[in-house]
Design a protein around this motif. Structure first.
Motif, mmCIF file in Angstrom:
data_model
loop_
_atom_site.group_PDB
_atom_site.id
_atom_site.type_symbol
_atom_site.label_atom_id
_atom_site.label_comp_id
_atom_site.label_asym_id
_atom_site.label_seq_id
_atom_site.Cartn_x
_atom_site.Cartn_y
_atom_site.Cartn_z
ATOM 1 N N GLN A 54 0.848 -1.190 0.000
ATOM 2 C CA GLN A 54 0.000 0.000 0.000
ATOM 3 C C GLN A 54 0.888 1.246 0.000
ATOM 4 O OE1 GLN A 54 -3.028 -0.130 3.023
ATOM 5 N NE2 GLN A 54 -3.228 -2.342 2.835
ATOM 6 N N GLU B 269 0.283 4.349 0.566
ATOM 7 C CA GLU B 269 0.099 5.293 1.668
ATOM 8 C C GLU B 269 0.424 4.659 3.020
ATOM 9 O OE1 GLU B 269 -3.501 3.042 0.762
ATOM 10 O OE2 GLU B 269 -2.430 4.487 -0.478
ATOM 11 N N THR C 6 -2.473 0.908 7.970
ATOM 12 C CA THR C 6 -3.022 1.578 9.147
ATOM 13 C C THR C 6 -2.886 0.715 10.397
ATOM 14 O OG1 THR C 6 -5.249 0.682 8.873
ATOM 15 C CG2 THR C 6 -4.744 2.774 7.730
ATOM 16 N N ASN D 72 -6.485 10.767 6.532
ATOM 17 C CA ASN D 72 -7.502 9.754 6.784
ATOM 18 C C ASN D 72 -7.080 8.372 6.299
ATOM 19 O OD1 ASN D 72 -9.797 9.973 8.233
ATOM 20 N ND2 ASN D 72 -11.149 10.399 6.508
ATOM 21 N N LYS D 73 -6.388 8.341 5.195
ATOM 22 C CA LYS D 73 -5.954 7.062 4.627
ATOM 23 C C LYS D 73 -4.491 6.780 4.947
ATOM 24 C CE LYS D 73 -9.235 7.119 0.846
ATOM 25 N NZ LYS D 73 -9.434 6.974 -0.578
#
Length: 160
Positions: A22, A24, A27, A61-62
């Motif tokens: 990913q 980004e 999370t 947010n991401k």
């Protein structure tokens, strides 16, 4: 001697981030789900790894976590020491003196020499292992680690 939960889970989180594709980052929520750990525990371990310079966070947010350096530059021995410390430290004798203020064997201790040799051996092996060596599937990583075990430690040359 035991590997602590913090060392195991911290290393798993670091490895999961290294394997992530990913852009980004991954999370805390996703790390929590795939590793079966609480969000609070993943947050704590991610913070330790970020402060130590192994992870970087991406805002938003991401956003999520990415490796702060290439996996080949992340030394497993150093990571484990950040997460839990050495198996045997110089403070060991001070921490386990028995019922006395000083250990009764503090001057001449053959057991201390055993612990020191175990620590030296573990350090010599783990200093050769990078996070990159663990990214592969289990069998491939096993093969890499077996190869690492057969490589003799480099000794400084006495030639001028």
């Amino acid at each position: 001697m035991k590997i602590t939960a913090q060392e195991e889970y911290g290393l798993r989180i670091l490895l999961r981030v290294a394997r992530s594709d990913q852009e980004e980052g991954i999370t805390i929520q996703a790390l929590s789900e795939v590793e079966g750990l609480s969000i609070a525990y993943v947050s704590k371990l991610s913070r330790l790894l970020r402060i130590a310079g192994y992870l970087q966070s991406t805002p938003g947010n991401k956003g999520g976590y990415l490796l702060a350096m290439p996996a080949s530059q992340i030394n497993i021995n150093q990571v484990l020491k950040i997460l839990g410390g050495a198996l045997f430290s110089k403070k060991f004798c001070e921490d386990y003196p028995g019922s006395e203020k000083l250990c009764t064997n503090s001057v001449d201790c053959s057991i201390r020499s055993l612990w020191q040799m175990i620590q030296l051996t573990v350090d010599q092996l783990l200093d050769k292992v990078s996070l990159q060596d663990l990214i592969s599937q289990e069998q491939a990583s096993t093969d890499i680690l077996k190869l690492i075990l057969t490589i003799p430690a480099t000794k400084p040359s006495l030639k001028a």
